[in-house]
Scaffold this motif. Sequence first.
Motif, PDB file in Angstrom:
ATOM      1  N   LYS A   1      -6.544 -32.040  -2.205  1.00 31.16           N
ATOM      2  CA  LYS A   1      -5.018 -32.341  -1.894  1.00 31.16           C
ATOM      3  C   LYS A   1      -4.035 -31.351  -2.187  1.00 31.16           C
ATOM      4  O   LYS A   1      -2.462 -31.667  -2.005  1.00 31.16           O
TER       5      LYS A   1
ATOM      6  N   GLY B   1      -2.003 -29.979   0.531  1.00 28.44           N
ATOM      7  CA  GLY B   1      -0.258 -30.416   0.065  1.00 28.44           C
ATOM      8  C   GLY B   1       0.601 -29.045   0.734  1.00 28.44           C
ATOM      9  O   GLY B   1       2.079 -28.603   0.813  1.00 28.44           O
TER      10      GLY B   1
ATOM     11  N   THR C   1      -1.000 -33.754   2.909  1.00 29.62           N
ATOM     12  CA  THR C   1      -1.907 -33.309   1.601  1.00 29.62           C
ATOM     13  C   THR C   1      -3.350 -34.144   2.296  1.00 29.62           C
ATOM     14  O   THR C   1      -4.154 -34.049   1.882  1.00 29.62           O
TER      15      THR C   1
END
Lengths: 87, 87
Positions: B13, B17, B22
């Motif tokens: 993530k 992101g 994400t």
Amino acid sequence: MEAAIAVLVAQFKAFAGADGSTDTLSKGEFQNLVTSQLPNLVKNSADPAVIEQLMSSLDQNDDGELTFLEFWQLVGRLANQHGGFSR
Amino acid sequence: MEAAIAVLVAQFKAFAGADGSTDTLSKGEFQNLVTSQLPNLVKNSADPAVIEQLMSSLDQNDDGELTFLEFWQLVGRLANQHGGFSR
């Protein structure tokens, strides 16, 4: 990430090696691993029916043993569900 | 194992992101992740052709973005290769 990956491989081998080969998990080894290592990701793992159903969904060649890659599919599915991804 | 799994999800993530969502890795995000997080498991990741080839082998719906599950297949393949499993 490599340290975390190494932990997963080492734990798989530790449980897989309980009765012989460290390459595959028997049903009993799988249940021990899930119960002790994935208590939050897999609910009701003390229920033999839960383990039976999970095992058969993963054991693609249906030989009663899970390879590392078969087991890896379960972990990915659980991580994806609990990771809060929208896709 | 759950702590190690959480590390992998969080790292995915964090890299995914970098530019917006994400949920998926663009090619640039994928290259940054591989170069910094998988230096021993993926060789020559500075070579754009290596990243291009890996990315296209994983991007099953060919949309230029890798989902967590698409990325998970790569990690499993690498862990399996380097884990010394006989099957």
